[in-house]
Design an enzyme around this catalytic site. Structure first.
Site, PDB file in Angstrom:
ATOM      1  N   HIS A  60       0.839  -1.003  -0.033  1.00 41.75           N
ATOM      2  CA  HIS A  60       0.014   0.053   0.207  1.00 41.75           C
ATOM      3  C   HIS A  60       0.821   1.226   0.144  1.00 41.75           C
ATOM      4  O   HIS A  60       1.343   1.684   0.911  1.00 41.75           O
ATOM      5  CB  HIS A  60      -0.882  -0.055   1.271  1.00 41.75           C
ATOM      6  CG  HIS A  60      -2.013  -1.126   0.984  1.00 41.75           C
ATOM      7  ND1 HIS A  60      -3.168  -0.584   0.895  1.00 41.75           N
ATOM      8  CD2 HIS A  60      -1.959  -2.286   1.340  1.00 41.75           C
ATOM      9  CE1 HIS A  60      -4.115  -1.797   0.868  1.00 41.75           C
ATOM     10  NE2 HIS A  60      -3.395  -2.727   1.385  1.00 41.75           N
ATOM     11  N   HIS A  82      -6.635  -0.190   7.091  1.00 42.87           N
ATOM     12  CA  HIS A  82      -7.588  -1.355   7.402  1.00 42.87           C
ATOM     13  C   HIS A  82      -7.875  -0.873   9.022  1.00 42.87           C
ATOM     14  O   HIS A  82      -7.300  -0.691   9.814  1.00 42.87           O
ATOM     15  CB  HIS A  82      -7.109  -2.739   7.423  1.00 42.87           C
ATOM     16  CG  HIS A  82      -6.378  -3.009   5.807  1.00 42.87           C
ATOM     17  ND1 HIS A  82      -5.471  -2.443   5.466  1.00 42.87           N
ATOM     18  CD2 HIS A  82      -7.040  -3.609   5.098  1.00 42.87           C
ATOM     19  CE1 HIS A  82      -5.368  -3.058   4.220  1.00 42.87           C
ATOM     20  NE2 HIS A  82      -6.229  -3.661   3.792  1.00 42.87           N
ATOM     21  N   TYR A  84      -8.074  -3.078  11.297  1.00 40.84           N
ATOM     22  CA  TYR A  84      -6.741  -3.858  12.074  1.00 40.84           C
ATOM     23  C   TYR A  84      -5.750  -3.460  12.286  1.00 40.84           C
ATOM     24  O   TYR A  84      -4.796  -3.812  12.996  1.00 40.84           O
ATOM     25  CB  TYR A  84      -6.721  -5.482  11.334  1.00 40.84           C
ATOM     26  CG  TYR A  84      -6.177  -5.418  10.118  1.00 40.84           C
ATOM     27  CD1 TYR A  84      -4.658  -5.139  10.090  1.00 40.84           C
ATOM     28  CD2 TYR A  84      -6.677  -5.939   8.902  1.00 40.84           C
ATOM     29  CE1 TYR A  84      -3.912  -5.203   8.960  1.00 40.84           C
ATOM     30  CE2 TYR A  84      -5.869  -6.153   7.619  1.00 40.84           C
ATOM     31  CZ  TYR A  84      -4.533  -5.660   7.820  1.00 40.84           C
ATOM     32  OH  TYR A  84      -3.842  -5.564   6.563  1.00 40.84           O
ATOM     33  N   GLU A  85      -5.411  -2.187  11.644  1.00 44.66           N
ATOM     34  CA  GLU A  85      -4.291  -1.338  11.838  1.00 44.66           C
ATOM     35  C   GLU A  85      -4.460  -0.575  13.010  1.00 44.66           C
ATOM     36  O   GLU A  85      -3.450   0.116  13.581  1.00 44.66           O
ATOM     37  CB  GLU A  85      -3.838  -0.834  10.542  1.00 44.66           C
ATOM     38  CG  GLU A  85      -3.398  -1.582   9.426  1.00 44.66           C
ATOM     39  CD  GLU A  85      -3.202  -0.465   7.981  1.00 44.66           C
ATOM     40  OE1 GLU A  85      -2.225  -0.155   8.046  1.00 44.66           O
ATOM     41  OE2 GLU A  85      -3.887  -0.627   7.337  1.00 44.66           O
ATOM     42  N   ALA A 112      -7.572  -7.055  -2.756  1.00 41.79           N
ATOM     43  CA  ALA A 112      -7.195  -8.487  -3.051  1.00 41.79           C
ATOM     44  C   ALA A 112      -8.116  -9.029  -2.210  1.00 41.79           C
ATOM     45  O   ALA A 112      -8.388  -8.809  -0.972  1.00 41.79           O
ATOM     46  CB  ALA A 112      -5.742  -8.554  -2.810  1.00 41.79           C
ATOM     47  N   SER A 202     -11.119  -5.484   3.703  1.00 40.37           N
ATOM     48  CA  SER A 202     -11.415  -4.170   3.627  1.00 40.37           C
ATOM     49  C   SER A 202     -12.715  -3.961   2.956  1.00 40.37           C
ATOM     50  O   SER A 202     -13.500  -4.997   3.262  1.00 40.37           O
ATOM     51  CB  SER A 202     -10.171  -3.531   2.529  1.00 40.37           C
ATOM     52  OG  SER A 202     -10.447  -4.225   1.354  1.00 40.37           O
ATOM     53  N   ASN A 225      -5.768 -15.699  -4.180  1.00 42.10           N
ATOM     54  CA  ASN A 225      -5.485 -17.067  -3.577  1.00 42.10           C
ATOM     55  C   ASN A 225      -6.926 -17.727  -3.540  1.00 42.10           C
ATOM     56  O   ASN A 225      -7.900 -17.196  -3.113  1.00 42.10           O
ATOM     57  CB  ASN A 225      -4.603 -17.017  -2.264  1.00 42.10           C
ATOM     58  CG  ASN A 225      -5.382 -16.108  -1.463  1.00 42.10           C
ATOM     59  OD1 ASN A 225      -5.419 -14.857  -1.484  1.00 42.10           O
ATOM     60  ND2 ASN A 225      -5.793 -16.738  -0.329  1.00 42.10           N
ATOM     61  N   HIS A 237       1.503 -14.253   2.115  1.00 44.69           N
ATOM     62  CA  HIS A 237       1.125 -12.784   1.764  1.00 44.69           C
ATOM     63  C   HIS A 237       1.988 -12.574   0.352  1.00 44.69           C
ATOM     64  O   HIS A 237       1.412 -11.853  -0.469  1.00 44.69           O
ATOM     65  CB  HIS A 237       1.628 -11.859   2.522  1.00 44.69           C
ATOM     66  CG  HIS A 237       1.148 -10.339   2.397  1.00 44.69           C
ATOM     67  ND1 HIS A 237       0.029  -9.946   2.195  1.00 44.69           N
ATOM     68  CD2 HIS A 237       1.908  -9.236   1.893  1.00 44.69           C
ATOM     69  CE1 HIS A 237      -0.250  -8.828   1.934  1.00 44.69           C
ATOM     70  NE2 HIS A 237       1.011  -8.300   1.789  1.00 44.69           N
TER      71      HIS A 237
HETATM   72  N1  HPA Z   1      -8.440 -13.915   3.380  1.00 46.47           N
HETATM   73  C1  HPA Z   1      -8.456 -12.635   3.669  1.00 46.47           C
HETATM   74  N2  HPA Z   1      -8.207 -11.598   2.933  1.00 46.47           N
HETATM   75  C2  HPA Z   1      -7.553 -11.690   1.959  1.00 46.47           C
HETATM   76  C3  HPA Z   1      -7.373 -13.122   1.431  1.00 46.47           C
HETATM   77  C4  HPA Z   1      -7.649 -14.119   2.417  1.00 46.47           C
HETATM   78  O1  HPA Z   1      -7.440 -15.455   1.742  1.00 46.47           O
HETATM   79  N3  HPA Z   1      -6.409 -12.897   0.530  1.00 46.47           N
HETATM   80  C5  HPA Z   1      -6.331 -11.669  -0.002  1.00 46.47           C
HETATM   81  N4  HPA Z   1      -6.970 -10.677   0.932  1.00 46.47           N
END
Ligand code: HPA
Length: 264
Positions: A60, A82, A84-85, A112, A202, A225, A237
């Site tokens: 970011h 986010h 969580y930050e 993502a 997010s 993923n 990640h």
């Molecule tokens: N889970 C949550 N957040 C994400 C993921 C995931 O598998 N991939 C990218 N952001």
């Protein structure tokens, strides 16, 4: 968030360049590279904007960019924070209010996300048609949240554009969780039972804030993923970042076409 703070921030931003456009984008993890497709860019680090939250997460970059996609001016937030930050919900959605104050009427939120379906493989793009806000928090101030904040007409138009351009675009529900850890396989099985197609950390609060503020909202997930337990291997990640890099071309093409369609 106090209007005065937003007005002060906008006044400061305007001293730095022509930051004004009706269409805005927020770029998620690994997708910041999209700003390279813009012409005549003016950039401003988030750290120079009063009140702007700064991300601590890799991928970011953290800047507000004004530029042109062809002849269409756009505002781009490259990066986001986010919950969580450690930021408050108000801080998480503050950049959305700034974009609106700079003239944005339409906002395209990207992220993502992990895929919860075998038939939505990593590398695919997914247009969000419904949100599952599973964060336990909401910026929404009315008693009743709307059934869906994504306009079916706009969704249809976006799908049509993708089809015309031969871009594979899935359509599905995005479950927003707080994170920061990825989910357990059991949580993913639960989410699938609840008909979520993708999962991320997010977009839900930003979408609701934008909708509530009267903006037209679109959400696009880059499926980076398979979510935990969908395949028999752990996720990391680096995989998320790598897939982001791989789909850049389709992602840029889709955004460019979408922006042109929304501008006409
Ligand atoms: N889970 C949550 N957040 C994400 C993921 C995931 O598998 N991939 C990218 N952001």
């Amino acid at each position: 968030m106090a209007d005065k703070m937003i007005n002060d921030a906008v006044a400061k931003i305007r001293t730095k360049g022509p930051f004004k456009a009706e269409i805005a984008l927020v770029l998620g993890s690994g997708l910041g590279n999209f700003v390279e497709t813009l012409d005549q860019t003016t950039r401003l680090s988030f750290s120079e904007i009063p009140g702007f939250p700064i991300s601590t997460v890799e991928g970011h970059s953290g800047e507000l960019v004004h530029g042109y996609l062809g002849d269409v001016p756009v505002l781009v937030n490259s990066g986001r924070v986010h919950f969580y930050e450690g930021y408050s919900l108000e801080q998480v959605v503050y950049p959305i209010h700034i974009l609106q104050a700079l003239g944005a009427k339409t906002i395209i939120l990207t992220n993502a996300a992990g895929s919860i379906r075998k038939d939505f493989p990593p590398g695919d793009l997914m247009l969000i048609d419904h949100l599952l806000n599973l964060t336990g928090h909401s910026v929404y101030q009315d008693n009743q949240e709307p059934e869906s904040i994504f306009d079916p007409q706009i969704l249809k138009r976006a799908s049509q554009i993708a089809e015309n351009e031969s871009i594979l675009l899935k359509v599905g529900s995005y479950a927003g969780l707080n994170g920061p850890s990825y989910e357990t396989p059991a949580e993913i099985r639960f989410l699938r039972l609840k008909q979520a197609d993708a999962v991320g950390m997010s977009t839900v609060h930003e979408s609701m804030a934008a909708f509530q503020a009267g903006m037209q909202v679109l959400g696009i997930s880059c499926l980076t993923n398979y979510a935990a337990g969908i395949l028999d291997q752990p996720l990391n990640h680096e995989e998320v970042m790598e897939t982001g890099r791989r789909v850049r071309e389709d992602f840029a093409k889709l955004l460019t076409k979408l922006v042109h369609s929304l501008a006409t």
